[in-house]
Design a protein around this motif. Structure first.
Motif, PDB file in Angstrom:
ATOM      1  N   HIS A  18      -3.050  -3.946  -6.497  1.00  0.00           N
ATOM      2  CA  HIS A  18      -2.006  -4.956  -6.366  1.00  0.00           C
ATOM      3  C   HIS A  18      -2.098  -6.040  -7.439  1.00  0.00           C
ATOM      4  N   LEU A  19      -3.176  -6.041  -8.185  1.00  0.00           N
ATOM      5  CA  LEU A  19      -3.373  -7.058  -9.220  1.00  0.00           C
ATOM      6  C   LEU A  19      -2.626  -6.745 -10.516  1.00  0.00           C
ATOM      7  N   ALA A  20      -2.123  -5.519 -10.655  1.00  0.00           N
ATOM      8  CA  ALA A  20      -1.367  -5.119 -11.848  1.00  0.00           C
ATOM      9  C   ALA A  20       0.125  -5.108 -11.519  1.00  0.00           C
ATOM     10  N   PRO A  21       0.976  -5.425 -12.498  1.00  0.00           N
ATOM     11  CA  PRO A  21       2.425  -5.384 -12.240  1.00  0.00           C
ATOM     12  C   PRO A  21       2.873  -3.982 -11.839  1.00  0.00           C
ATOM     13  N   VAL A  48      -3.255  -3.380  13.369  1.00  0.00           N
ATOM     14  CA  VAL A  48      -2.260  -3.954  12.472  1.00  0.00           C
ATOM     15  C   VAL A  48      -2.901  -4.044  11.098  1.00  0.00           C
ATOM     16  N   VAL A  49      -2.213  -3.529  10.096  1.00  0.00           N
ATOM     17  CA  VAL A  49      -2.697  -3.586   8.719  1.00  0.00           C
ATOM     18  C   VAL A  49      -1.792  -4.555   7.958  1.00  0.00           C
ATOM     19  N   LEU A  50      -2.386  -5.590   7.402  1.00  0.00           N
ATOM     20  CA  LEU A  50      -1.661  -6.532   6.548  1.00  0.00           C
ATOM     21  C   LEU A  50      -2.072  -6.252   5.120  1.00  0.00           C
ATOM     22  N   MET A  51      -1.096  -6.048   4.244  1.00  0.00           N
ATOM     23  CA  MET A  51      -1.433  -5.768   2.850  1.00  0.00           C
ATOM     24  C   MET A  51      -0.360  -6.312   1.927  1.00  0.00           C
ATOM     25  N   LEU A  55       0.230  -3.226  -3.432  1.00  0.00           N
ATOM     26  CA  LEU A  55      -0.933  -2.347  -3.390  1.00  0.00           C
ATOM     27  C   LEU A  55      -0.461  -0.898  -3.450  1.00  0.00           C
ATOM     28  N   VAL A  56      -0.996  -0.124  -4.382  1.00  0.00           N
ATOM     29  CA  VAL A  56      -0.635   1.290  -4.471  1.00  0.00           C
ATOM     30  C   VAL A  56      -1.145   1.961  -3.200  1.00  0.00           C
ATOM     31  N   HIS A  57      -0.203   2.560  -2.435  1.00  0.00           N
ATOM     32  CA  HIS A  57      -0.545   3.141  -1.146  1.00  0.00           C
ATOM     33  C   HIS A  57       0.459   4.223  -0.768  1.00  0.00           C
ATOM     34  N   ARG A  58       0.088   5.008   0.220  1.00  0.00           N
ATOM     35  CA  ARG A  58       0.999   6.004   0.773  1.00  0.00           C
ATOM     36  C   ARG A  58       0.525   6.359   2.178  1.00  0.00           C
ATOM     37  N   GLY A  59       1.456   6.884   2.944  1.00  0.00           N
ATOM     38  CA  GLY A  59       1.141   7.428   4.256  1.00  0.00           C
ATOM     39  C   GLY A  59       1.061   8.935   4.144  1.00  0.00           C
ATOM     40  N   PHE A  81       7.276  -9.258   5.126  1.00  0.00           N
ATOM     41  CA  PHE A  81       7.568 -10.679   5.236  1.00  0.00           C
ATOM     42  C   PHE A  81       7.502 -11.326   3.863  1.00  0.00           C
ATOM     43  N   GLY A  82       8.397 -12.232   3.594  1.00  0.00           N
ATOM     44  CA  GLY A  82       8.385 -12.984   2.344  1.00  0.00           C
ATOM     45  C   GLY A  82       9.246 -14.223   2.487  1.00  0.00           C
TER      46      GLY A  82
END
Length: 119
Positions: A18-21, A48-51, A55-59, A81-82
């Protein structure tokens, strides 16, 4: 925020990514592609997962979803949320809408057929 309604281990992520664009407009830029680097997050029903959405992710993969036995469907509640009007929140909203539209395009016909019992 992800709320898991059943135990699972399909969430894969790249710590620190998540630190890279990253573009939020399509899944191919935010899903891990190197299985050696991806970490698996094991969750239990009620977790509950807060991220950070960047963050590069997948289900579950398409193949994993196709192999879920009847009666063992996977359920996940997800929301983002934002701050209203913030550029990041707008990018999350717009990117999610594009990804959902793409998913619907690929799967809605199959879902509709299953709902009416068409084989």
């Amino acid at each position: 925020m992800l709320l898991y309604l059943q135990d699972g281990k399909s969430l894969k992520l790249l710590p620190g990514s998540h630190l890279a664009p990253v573009s939020l407009s399509q899944d191919r830029d935010v899903a891990p592609t190197d299985p050696q680097r991806a970490k698996s997050a094991k969750v239990r029903a009620g977790d509950v997962v807060l991220m950070d959405i960047r963050l590069v992710h997948r289900g579950s993969t398409e193949q994993e979803m196709a192999n879920v036995p009847s009666g063992a469907e996977k359920i996940l509640v997800s929301t983002v949320f934002g701050r209203r009007g913030a550029p990041m929140a707008s990018a999350m909203r717009d990117g999610n809408a594009l990804r959902m539209k793409d998913w619907d395009k690929r799967h809605l016909n199959v879902t509709q057929q299953a709902a009416v019992g068409v084989q």
